[in-house]
Design a protein around this motif. Structure first.
Motif, PDB file in Angstrom:
ATOM      1  N   GLY A  99       9.490  -8.598  13.773  1.00 32.82           N
ATOM      2  CA  GLY A  99      10.200  -8.011  12.705  1.00 32.82           C
ATOM      3  C   GLY A  99      10.621  -6.475  12.854  1.00 32.82           C
ATOM      4  N   ASP A 100      11.423  -6.170  11.881  1.00 31.61           N
ATOM      5  CA  ASP A 100      12.021  -4.708  11.673  1.00 31.61           C
ATOM      6  C   ASP A 100      11.118  -4.115  10.599  1.00 31.61           C
ATOM      7  OD1 ASP A 100      13.152  -2.498  11.367  1.00 31.61           O
ATOM      8  OD2 ASP A 100      15.089  -3.361  10.674  1.00 31.61           O
ATOM      9  N   ALA A 101      10.300  -3.122  11.179  1.00 32.86           N
ATOM     10  CA  ALA A 101       9.389  -2.568  10.118  1.00 32.86           C
ATOM     11  C   ALA A 101      10.205  -1.829   9.219  1.00 32.86           C
ATOM     12  CB  ALA A 101       8.170  -1.874  10.831  1.00 32.86           C
ATOM     13  N   THR A 102      11.265  -1.075   9.395  1.00 39.24           N
ATOM     14  CA  THR A 102      12.129  -0.325   8.604  1.00 39.24           C
ATOM     15  C   THR A 102      12.858  -0.878   7.638  1.00 39.24           C
ATOM     16  OG1 THR A 102      14.030  -0.157  10.173  1.00 39.24           O
ATOM     17  CG2 THR A 102      12.315   1.349  10.584  1.00 39.24           C
ATOM     18  N   ARG A 103      12.951  -1.998   7.741  1.00 43.05           N
ATOM     19  CA  ARG A 103      14.111  -2.957   6.608  1.00 43.05           C
ATOM     20  C   ARG A 103      13.608  -2.702   5.098  1.00 43.05           C
ATOM     21  NH1 ARG A 103      15.762  -9.063   6.776  1.00 43.05           N
ATOM     22  NH2 ARG A 103      16.680  -9.290   4.683  1.00 43.05           N
ATOM     23  N   PHE A 104      12.425  -3.050   4.957  1.00 41.67           N
ATOM     24  CA  PHE A 104      11.699  -3.052   3.680  1.00 41.67           C
ATOM     25  C   PHE A 104      10.707  -1.711   3.855  1.00 41.67           C
ATOM     26  CE2 PHE A 104      12.480  -7.413   4.485  1.00 41.67           C
ATOM     27  CZ  PHE A 104      13.271  -7.861   3.393  1.00 41.67           C
ATOM     28  N   THR A 105      10.873  -0.971   2.720  1.00 42.87           N
ATOM     29  CA  THR A 105      10.037   0.266   2.477  1.00 42.87           C
ATOM     30  C   THR A 105       8.898  -0.142   1.221  1.00 42.87           C
ATOM     31  OG1 THR A 105      11.652   1.584   3.271  1.00 42.87           O
ATOM     32  CG2 THR A 105       9.750   2.742   2.488  1.00 42.87           C
ATOM     33  N   PHE A 106       7.904  -0.461   1.818  1.00 43.37           N
ATOM     34  CA  PHE A 106       7.165  -0.762   0.549  1.00 43.37           C
ATOM     35  C   PHE A 106       6.114   0.393   0.254  1.00 43.37           C
ATOM     36  CE2 PHE A 106       7.495  -5.103   2.491  1.00 43.37           C
ATOM     37  CZ  PHE A 106       8.146  -5.748   1.417  1.00 43.37           C
ATOM     38  N   PRO A 107       5.765   0.313  -0.926  1.00 43.42           N
ATOM     39  CA  PRO A 107       4.921   1.505  -1.313  1.00 43.42           C
ATOM     40  C   PRO A 107       3.577   1.850  -0.543  1.00 43.42           C
ATOM     41  CG  PRO A 107       4.532  -0.177  -2.805  1.00 43.42           C
ATOM     42  CD  PRO A 107       5.562  -0.942  -1.895  1.00 43.42           C
ATOM     43  N   ARG A 108       3.426   3.335  -0.379  1.00 37.80           N
ATOM     44  CA  ARG A 108       2.200   3.596   0.168  1.00 37.80           C
ATOM     45  C   ARG A 108       1.302   4.403  -0.926  1.00 37.80           C
ATOM     46  NH1 ARG A 108       5.922   1.923   3.605  1.00 37.80           N
ATOM     47  NH2 ARG A 108       5.708   2.090   5.801  1.00 37.80           N
ATOM     48  N   PRO A 109       0.692   3.593  -2.002  1.00 34.98           N
ATOM     49  CA  PRO A 109      -0.064   4.355  -2.937  1.00 34.98           C
ATOM     50  C   PRO A 109      -1.057   5.283  -2.577  1.00 34.98           C
ATOM     51  CG  PRO A 109       0.013   1.931  -3.132  1.00 34.98           C
ATOM     52  CD  PRO A 109       0.490   2.255  -1.606  1.00 34.98           C
ATOM     53  N   MET A 110      -1.295   6.447  -3.174  1.00 35.44           N
ATOM     54  CA  MET A 110      -2.121   7.447  -3.069  1.00 35.44           C
ATOM     55  C   MET A 110      -2.112   8.180  -1.705  1.00 35.44           C
ATOM     56  SD  MET A 110      -5.607   5.906  -4.577  1.00 35.44           S
ATOM     57  CE  MET A 110      -5.663   4.914  -6.436  1.00 35.44           C
ATOM     58  N   MET A 111      -0.793   7.839  -0.847  1.00 33.89           N
ATOM     59  CA  MET A 111      -1.018   8.610   0.423  1.00 33.89           C
ATOM     60  C   MET A 111      -1.184  10.111   0.310  1.00 33.89           C
ATOM     61  SD  MET A 111       1.155   7.462   3.657  1.00 33.89           S
ATOM     62  CE  MET A 111       2.653   7.949   3.752  1.00 33.89           C
ATOM     63  N   HIS A 112      -0.174  10.607  -0.608  1.00 34.83           N
ATOM     64  CA  HIS A 112      -0.326  11.891  -0.693  1.00 34.83           C
ATOM     65  C   HIS A 112      -0.973  12.833  -1.727  1.00 34.83           C
ATOM     66  CE1 HIS A 112       2.828  11.828   2.437  1.00 34.83           C
ATOM     67  NE2 HIS A 112       3.402  10.799   1.810  1.00 34.83           N
ATOM     68  N   GLU A 113      -1.895  12.154  -2.257  1.00 34.09           N
ATOM     69  CA  GLU A 113      -2.820  12.357  -3.149  1.00 34.09           C
ATOM     70  C   GLU A 113      -3.895  13.113  -2.516  1.00 34.09           C
ATOM     71  OE1 GLU A 113      -3.994   9.612  -6.179  1.00 34.09           O
ATOM     72  OE2 GLU A 113      -1.798   9.162  -6.528  1.00 34.09           O
ATOM     73  N   PRO A 114      -4.389  14.260  -2.851  1.00 30.69           N
ATOM     74  CA  PRO A 114      -5.420  14.950  -2.219  1.00 30.69           C
ATOM     75  C   PRO A 114      -6.727  14.584  -1.751  1.00 30.69           C
ATOM     76  CG  PRO A 114      -5.305  15.815  -4.454  1.00 30.69           C
ATOM     77  CD  PRO A 114      -4.359  14.851  -4.247  1.00 30.69           C
ATOM     78  N   ARG A 145       2.832  -4.515   7.231  1.00 29.33           N
ATOM     79  CA  ARG A 145       2.043  -4.236   8.281  1.00 29.33           C
ATOM     80  C   ARG A 145       2.064  -2.476   8.549  1.00 29.33           C
ATOM     81  NH1 ARG A 145       2.057  -5.852  14.567  1.00 29.33           N
ATOM     82  NH2 ARG A 145       3.999  -4.555  14.413  1.00 29.33           N
ATOM     83  N   GLN A 146       3.412  -1.947   8.434  1.00 29.07           N
ATOM     84  CA  GLN A 146       3.307  -0.690   8.707  1.00 29.07           C
ATOM     85  C   GLN A 146       2.950   0.125   7.349  1.00 29.07           C
ATOM     86  OE1 GLN A 146       4.298   0.596  11.743  1.00 29.07           O
ATOM     87  NE2 GLN A 146       3.704   2.307  10.681  1.00 29.07           N
ATOM     88  N   ALA A 147       3.320  -0.294   6.315  1.00 29.36           N
ATOM     89  CA  ALA A 147       2.828   0.351   5.131  1.00 29.36           C
ATOM     90  C   ALA A 147       1.097   0.661   5.011  1.00 29.36           C
ATOM     91  CB  ALA A 147       3.265  -0.490   3.830  1.00 29.36           C
ATOM     92  N   ILE A 148       0.641  -0.602   5.567  1.00 32.04           N
ATOM     93  CA  ILE A 148      -0.879  -0.382   5.548  1.00 32.04           C
ATOM     94  C   ILE A 148      -1.462   0.459   6.630  1.00 32.04           C
ATOM     95  CG2 ILE A 148      -3.054  -1.715   6.153  1.00 32.04           C
ATOM     96  CD1 ILE A 148      -1.729  -4.230   4.615  1.00 32.04           C
ATOM     97  N   ILE A 149      -0.766   0.566   7.773  1.00 28.75           N
ATOM     98  CA  ILE A 149      -1.119   1.429   8.916  1.00 28.75           C
ATOM     99  C   ILE A 149      -0.845   2.864   8.662  1.00 28.75           C
ATOM    100  CG2 ILE A 149      -0.367   1.968  11.192  1.00 28.75           C
ATOM    101  CD1 ILE A 149       0.025  -0.919  11.991  1.00 28.75           C
ATOM    102  N   ASP A 150       0.289   3.082   7.944  1.00 31.46           N
ATOM    103  CA  ASP A 150       0.836   4.670   7.517  1.00 31.46           C
ATOM    104  C   ASP A 150      -0.469   5.099   6.725  1.00 31.46           C
ATOM    105  OD1 ASP A 150       2.976   4.425   8.982  1.00 31.46           O
ATOM    106  OD2 ASP A 150       4.241   4.332   7.298  1.00 31.46           O
ATOM    107  N   VAL A 151      -0.976   4.415   5.749  1.00 26.10           N
ATOM    108  CA  VAL A 151      -1.752   4.698   4.678  1.00 26.10           C
ATOM    109  C   VAL A 151      -3.094   5.007   5.526  1.00 26.10           C
ATOM    110  CG1 VAL A 151      -2.933   4.494   2.652  1.00 26.10           C
ATOM    111  CG2 VAL A 151      -0.828   3.695   2.734  1.00 26.10           C
ATOM    112  N   LEU A 152      -3.521   4.065   6.102  1.00 29.63           N
ATOM    113  CA  LEU A 152      -4.850   4.258   6.969  1.00 29.63           C
ATOM    114  C   LEU A 152      -5.017   5.377   7.941  1.00 29.63           C
ATOM    115  CD1 LEU A 152      -5.703   0.541   7.914  1.00 29.63           C
ATOM    116  CD2 LEU A 152      -6.663   1.693   6.154  1.00 29.63           C
ATOM    117  N   ILE A 153      -3.707   5.442   8.433  1.00 29.76           N
ATOM    118  CA  ILE A 153      -3.774   6.727   9.775  1.00 29.76           C
ATOM    119  C   ILE A 153      -3.515   8.048   8.690  1.00 29.76           C
ATOM    120  CG2 ILE A 153      -2.410   8.044  11.300  1.00 29.76           C
ATOM    121  CD1 ILE A 153      -1.652   5.200  12.378  1.00 29.76           C
ATOM    122  N   HIS A 154      -2.770   8.193   7.852  1.00 31.18           N
ATOM    123  CA  HIS A 154      -2.746   9.422   6.937  1.00 31.18           C
ATOM    124  C   HIS A 154      -3.992  10.006   6.442  1.00 31.18           C
ATOM    125  CE1 HIS A 154       0.392  12.348   4.934  1.00 31.18           C
ATOM    126  NE2 HIS A 154      -0.797  12.083   4.125  1.00 31.18           N
TER     127      HIS A 154
END
Ligand code: KG4
Ligand code: ZN
Length: 349
Positions: A194-209, A251-260
């Motif tokens: 799939g194309d991970a850029t087609r849907f941008t799902f939320p990345r909750p709490m990613m930028h909270e301290p 998958r990408q939304a989960i990965i982004d939050v985990l890495i961040h």
């Protein structure tokens, strides 16, 4: 020292043997897993009663095979270790009671192991330098934890999921898309196409301290996206490519939050070693992107081999071995606990 580990907290019946080496790290002599996944898949998730019955049926054979593969007799075992929680209580009881009975009969010590401690330490199995202080990210079906590890049994909780765990998010989205249980590997397979850029799902709490996670919003986001793709809202009516793109986006939304969050925790704690474990850590894309993030920051990343990411007994035997080194044996009346916390600090789900 020869340690026998038994794991039966969910839908895998597993037995492993680990042996200490003079002047070196312990070696896994055998790790046998009998999975019940095909059975539970028929019901779309784990049926606790079925799991415990099958542990009882499977355990003697798995034990025999593990001893045979290791080339050892039950009389050679010095310590019996078993998962005491968290997990399904009736499932836990099977492996736990068996380990206690074996220890009692053999007059050898017993060690109760927290399943999450097994995952947490699993990346260090067979590592030349052994266990070192590090930042641990545990991503399993029931837990998402960021832990500061100072040594065996010395754990401080830095962050955790406030709702669904990362694996649970994969599983719930998969269920919504009517993909087979467990959802992680299924979403992963489709995401690769799939194309991970087609849907941008939320990345909750990613930028909270803080270092906590929240993944429950993902399934809602997918739920609302479905009817925009097919009028019926029925995942079976989705064109193949839409399904694959949805999976890639999740998958990408989960990965982004985990890495961040992991990188933020590394910065805050000052750790230069990160270890990632648990079922979700067998996700190749997560491994590669985490490795890249670590490379850029000159952080060492320690990953378990894929066969030690999902539930296994080698991680239980290894945690048992490390606990035996510090004399942390358990009395035989240690109960199983479906909500067992990692001792020391308030590790919650
Ligand atoms: O650690 P584990 O075997 O069991 C628990 O202790 O929960 O983790 C199981 C979880 C499930 O949620 C499953 O969907 C997920 O790990 N999982 C994956 C993959 N393989 C298993 N998630 C993402 N990608 C995978 N390849
Ligand atoms: Zn697990």
């Amino acid at each position: 020292m020869l340690v026998l580990g038994i794991e039966s907290s969910c839908d895998e019946t597993a037995v492993a043997l680990i042996e200490g080496q003079a002047g070196g790290e312990p070696r896994v002599l055998s790790s046998v897993i009998s999975t019940q996944i095909p059975l539970h898949r028929l019901y779309g998730g784990v049926i606790p009663e079925l799991a415990s019955r099958n542990h009882s049926t499977n355990l003697p054979g798995v034990l025999k095979e593990a001893l045979e593969q290791a080339g050892r007799s039950i009389h050679d075992v010095d310590v019996f270790a078993s998962t005491a929680g968290p997990g399904l209580v009736a499932a836990l009881l099977v492996g736990n009671t068996a380990a206690k009975a074996l220890a009692l009969t053999a007059r050898k010590p017993f060690i109760a192991i927290n399943h999450m401690e097994g995952h947490l330490l699993s990346p260090f199995i067979g590592r030349k330098e052994g266990l070192v202080p590090h930042l641990g990210l545990v991503v399993s079906g029931g837990h998402t934890l960021l832990i500061d590890v100072q040594g065996t049994g010395e754990y401080s909780l830095l962050g955790r999921s406030r709702d669904d765990a990362a694996g649970e998010a994969f599983d719930k989205v998969a269920k919504m898309l009517d993909l087979p249980y467990p959802g992680g590997p299924e979403i992963d397979k489709r995401a690769a196409l799939g194309d991970a850029t087609r849907f941008t799902f939320p990345r909750p709490m990613m930028h909270e301290p803080h270092l906590d996670f929240s993944f429950s919003g993902l399934k809602t986001a997918v739920l609302y996206t479905l009817p925009t793709l097919v009028e019926s809202g029925n995942p079976h009516d989705l064109p193949e490519q839409d399904m694959n793109d949805l999976c890639a986006g999740v998958r990408q939304a989960i990965i982004d939050v985990l890495i961040h969050k992991t990188m933020k925790a590394a910065k805050q704690s000052g750790h230069k070693v990160i270890a990632v474990s648990g079922g979700v850590s067998c996700n190749k894309e997560l491994r590669e992107q985490m490795a890249e993030a670590c490379r850029r920051r000159k952080i060492e990343l320690v990953l378990p081999p894929a066969h030690f990411t999902t539930d296994n007994a080698a991680m239980i035997a290894y945690a048992g071995y490390l606990r035996a080194q510090i004399g942390a044996y358990s009395p035989l009346d240690t109960p199983v606990d479906p909500n067992l916390k990692l001792t020391g600090k308030q590790l919650r789900k």
